[in-house]
Design a protein around this motif. Sequence first.
Motif, PDB file in Angstrom:
ATOM      1  N   GLY A 243      15.268  60.389  26.386  1.00 19.80           N
ATOM      2  CA  GLY A 243      15.351  59.231  27.271  1.00 19.80           C
ATOM      3  C   GLY A 243      14.052  59.048  28.041  1.00 19.80           C
ATOM      4  O   GLY A 243      13.269  60.000  28.175  1.00 19.80           O
ATOM      5  N   VAL A 244      13.817  57.826  28.555  1.00 15.84           N
ATOM      6  CA  VAL A 244      12.550  57.597  29.271  1.00 15.84           C
ATOM      7  C   VAL A 244      12.610  58.336  30.616  1.00 15.84           C
ATOM      8  O   VAL A 244      13.661  58.406  31.256  1.00 15.84           O
ATOM      9  N   MET A 245      11.466  58.873  31.020  1.00 13.49           N
ATOM     10  CA  MET A 245      11.454  59.728  32.209  1.00 13.49           C
ATOM     11  C   MET A 245      11.896  59.004  33.487  1.00 13.49           C
ATOM     12  O   MET A 245      12.672  59.571  34.272  1.00 13.49           O
ATOM     13  N   PRO A 246      11.478  57.744  33.728  1.00 13.62           N
ATOM     14  CA  PRO A 246      11.937  57.113  34.977  1.00 13.62           C
ATOM     15  C   PRO A 246      13.467  57.032  35.066  1.00 13.62           C
ATOM     16  O   PRO A 246      14.027  57.173  36.150  1.00 13.62           O
ATOM     17  N   LEU A 247      14.141  56.857  33.930  1.00 11.17           N
ATOM     18  CA  LEU A 247      15.609  56.782  33.993  1.00 11.17           C
ATOM     19  C   LEU A 247      16.191  58.173  34.253  1.00 11.17           C
ATOM     20  O   LEU A 247      17.107  58.336  35.065  1.00 11.17           O
ATOM     21  N   ARG A 248      15.631  59.184  33.590  1.00 14.84           N
ATOM     22  CA  ARG A 248      16.160  60.539  33.848  1.00 14.84           C
ATOM     23  C   ARG A 248      15.921  60.921  35.311  1.00 14.84           C
ATOM     24  O   ARG A 248      16.777  61.547  35.952  1.00 14.84           O
TER      25      ARG A 248
ATOM     26  N   GLU B 112      21.294  69.446  41.593  1.00 13.06           N
ATOM     27  CA  GLU B 112      20.046  68.874  41.103  1.00 13.06           C
ATOM     28  C   GLU B 112      19.919  69.131  39.604  1.00 13.06           C
ATOM     29  O   GLU B 112      19.786  70.276  39.179  1.00 13.06           O
ATOM     30  N   TYR B 113      20.021  68.095  38.806  1.00 19.66           N
ATOM     31  CA  TYR B 113      19.802  68.212  37.360  1.00 19.66           C
ATOM     32  C   TYR B 113      18.330  67.946  37.086  1.00 19.66           C
ATOM     33  O   TYR B 113      17.787  66.926  37.538  1.00 19.66           O
ATOM     34  N   HIS B 114      17.705  68.847  36.333  1.00 16.66           N
ATOM     35  CA  HIS B 114      16.284  68.700  36.068  1.00 16.66           C
ATOM     36  C   HIS B 114      16.077  67.647  34.977  1.00 16.66           C
ATOM     37  O   HIS B 114      16.617  67.782  33.881  1.00 16.66           O
ATOM     38  N   PRO B 115      15.262  66.596  35.281  1.00 13.74           N
ATOM     39  CA  PRO B 115      15.108  65.512  34.296  1.00 13.74           C
ATOM     40  C   PRO B 115      14.559  65.998  32.956  1.00 13.74           C
ATOM     41  O   PRO B 115      14.929  65.469  31.905  1.00 13.74           O
ATOM     42  N   GLU B 116      13.710  67.010  32.990  1.00 19.24           N
ATOM     43  CA  GLU B 116      13.093  67.476  31.739  1.00 19.24           C
ATOM     44  C   GLU B 116      14.081  68.209  30.843  1.00 19.24           C
ATOM     45  O   GLU B 116      14.082  68.035  29.624  1.00 19.24           O
ATOM     46  N   THR B 117      14.947  68.996  31.439  1.00 20.33           N
ATOM     47  CA  THR B 117      15.747  69.925  30.628  1.00 20.33           C
ATOM     48  C   THR B 117      17.267  69.750  30.720  1.00 20.33           C
ATOM     49  O   THR B 117      18.005  70.409  29.992  1.00 20.33           O
ATOM     50  N   GLU B 118      17.729  68.880  31.629  1.00 28.77           N
ATOM     51  CA  GLU B 118      19.178  68.839  31.850  1.00 28.77           C
ATOM     52  C   GLU B 118      19.791  67.431  31.770  1.00 28.77           C
ATOM     53  O   GLU B 118      20.983  67.267  32.031  1.00 28.77           O
ATOM     54  N   ILE B 119      18.985  66.445  31.451  1.00 26.30           N
ATOM     55  CA  ILE B 119      19.492  65.059  31.409  1.00 26.30           C
ATOM     56  C   ILE B 119      19.102  64.432  30.077  1.00 26.30           C
ATOM     57  O   ILE B 119      17.927  64.453  29.699  1.00 26.30           O
TER      58      ILE B 119
ATOM     59  N   PRO C  62      13.636  49.275  26.284  1.00 27.19           N
ATOM     60  CA  PRO C  62      13.435  48.412  27.461  1.00 27.19           C
ATOM     61  C   PRO C  62      14.623  48.426  28.410  1.00 27.19           C
ATOM     62  O   PRO C  62      14.456  48.305  29.634  1.00 27.19           O
ATOM     63  N   PHE C  63      15.820  48.628  27.874  1.00 27.92           N
ATOM     64  CA  PHE C  63      17.012  48.660  28.728  1.00 27.92           C
ATOM     65  C   PHE C  63      17.004  49.919  29.600  1.00 27.92           C
ATOM     66  O   PHE C  63      17.466  49.899  30.741  1.00 27.92           O
ATOM     67  N   GLN C  64      16.464  50.998  29.060  1.00 33.87           N
ATOM     68  CA  GLN C  64      16.378  52.231  29.862  1.00 33.87           C
ATOM     69  C   GLN C  64      15.446  52.024  31.051  1.00 33.87           C
ATOM     70  O   GLN C  64      15.756  52.413  32.175  1.00 33.87           O
ATOM     71  N   PHE C  65      14.288  51.397  30.801  1.00 34.33           N
ATOM     72  CA  PHE C  65      13.349  51.146  31.908  1.00 34.33           C
ATOM     73  C   PHE C  65      13.974  50.217  32.941  1.00 34.33           C
ATOM     74  O   PHE C  65      13.822  50.402  34.148  1.00 34.33           O
ATOM     75  N   ALA C  66      14.685  49.196  32.449  1.00 35.15           N
ATOM     76  CA  ALA C  66      15.293  48.227  33.368  1.00 35.15           C
ATOM     77  C   ALA C  66      16.326  48.908  34.268  1.00 35.15           C
ATOM     78  O   ALA C  66      16.333  48.723  35.495  1.00 35.15           O
TER      79      ALA C  66
END
Length: 386
Positions: free
Chosen positions: A67-72, A86-93, A271-275
Amino acid sequence: MHFTSRLKSKLPNIGTTIFTRMSKLAEEYQALNLSQGFPEFDCSPDLQRLVDKYIRSGKNQYAPMAGVMPLREAISKKTYESTGREYHPETEITITSGATEALYVAITTIVNPGDEVIVFEPAYDSYVPAIELCGGIPIFVTLDPQYDSIDWKAVASKISEKTVAILINTPHNPTGNVWSQRDLQTLAELAEKYDLHVISDEVYEHIIFDGSSHISAASIPALASRTFLCGSFGKTFHTTGWKLGYCLAPAALTTEFRKIHQFLVFSVVTPFQFAVAEYLLEPGHYLKLSDFYQQKRDLFLQAVEGIGFTAKPAEGTFFQNLSYQSLSDENDVSLAERLTREFKIASIPVSAFYSQPVQFKTLRFCFAKNDETLLKGAEYLQKVIW
Ligand code: PMP
Ligand code: GLN
């Protein structure tokens, strides 16, 4: 139907889902469709503009697999604020193709042939086929559609050597029930005692009524450490057609989850993920949803008063069950079809959420509709000849 001699159905007892069937029947008979759960109204123009912005700015190629990082990052922040975990965006989402994919992959990650999974029924229709496709065995805890509380002793009695997971859903489709802190604590104790995984379907987390709050599996550390939390933006932003969801799970579980996700879809619509990432920055965009839907639940309940239904007001979700026990003996599938054909109002027979034939006389109505539609629906129900 012709099968080649090589094709052996993996789901021999499964047909087309009840949601597809009832929506089709509603269309065929031009009935009001309060069956399948989707909003009648559109998503916010601001959110639409954001999608447009990201499409026009070239965000049109594969997103990263997870997934795109801003959404995670936005999900991580939002979850931390509401649960303290706290879920880590890199490894847990991981961003998924709707909660449906998140649930399917979570189930596939942990279920091997012969494994048992505890499922509360009435159950959302995608759980059991996913378990069975993995060779797993669903073990049902059967509840009345108007159940008041969970009998945790009965749940414990269903756990065996072969149990690997418990699948839960709160707020619950189709009953509208919301689990308490005590329920989640008890679940945590059981899961720890028997070393079970938990799959927690929380797609209606922001649709909760009468001042109560959603207790997420993420908010209880003993649960969060063994849970795949499955969420969706479909319900929260009136965008069920975008099929954008996610799975939150501790790093070791996420590593295994992603091994399957990467070969099922690889990644989901960029694009939907960024939005959605940008839209999530304003909490007002999801925190007002409960008030919006509570008004609709109340309007619908008031409008059907006096017909003779019994109703336990939904505590969450956008579904209201109505029991017609005192009105008719008719079986719920036949009644739902008859109401669609003859009285132009479509609903879902609640027996469709059970593994065995049941005699509950209950229909599920989706109130994610404009007020006029809800009032018209109630008017049609007033005219029914039982
Ligand atoms: N779980 C439940 C309880 C649902 O009601 C739904 C869909 N309405 C889903 C999962 C699937 O969500 P999605 O559309 O994001 O795949
Ligand atoms: N979750 C929706 C419901 O319960 C339906 C989703 C679907 O049609 N698969 O009505």
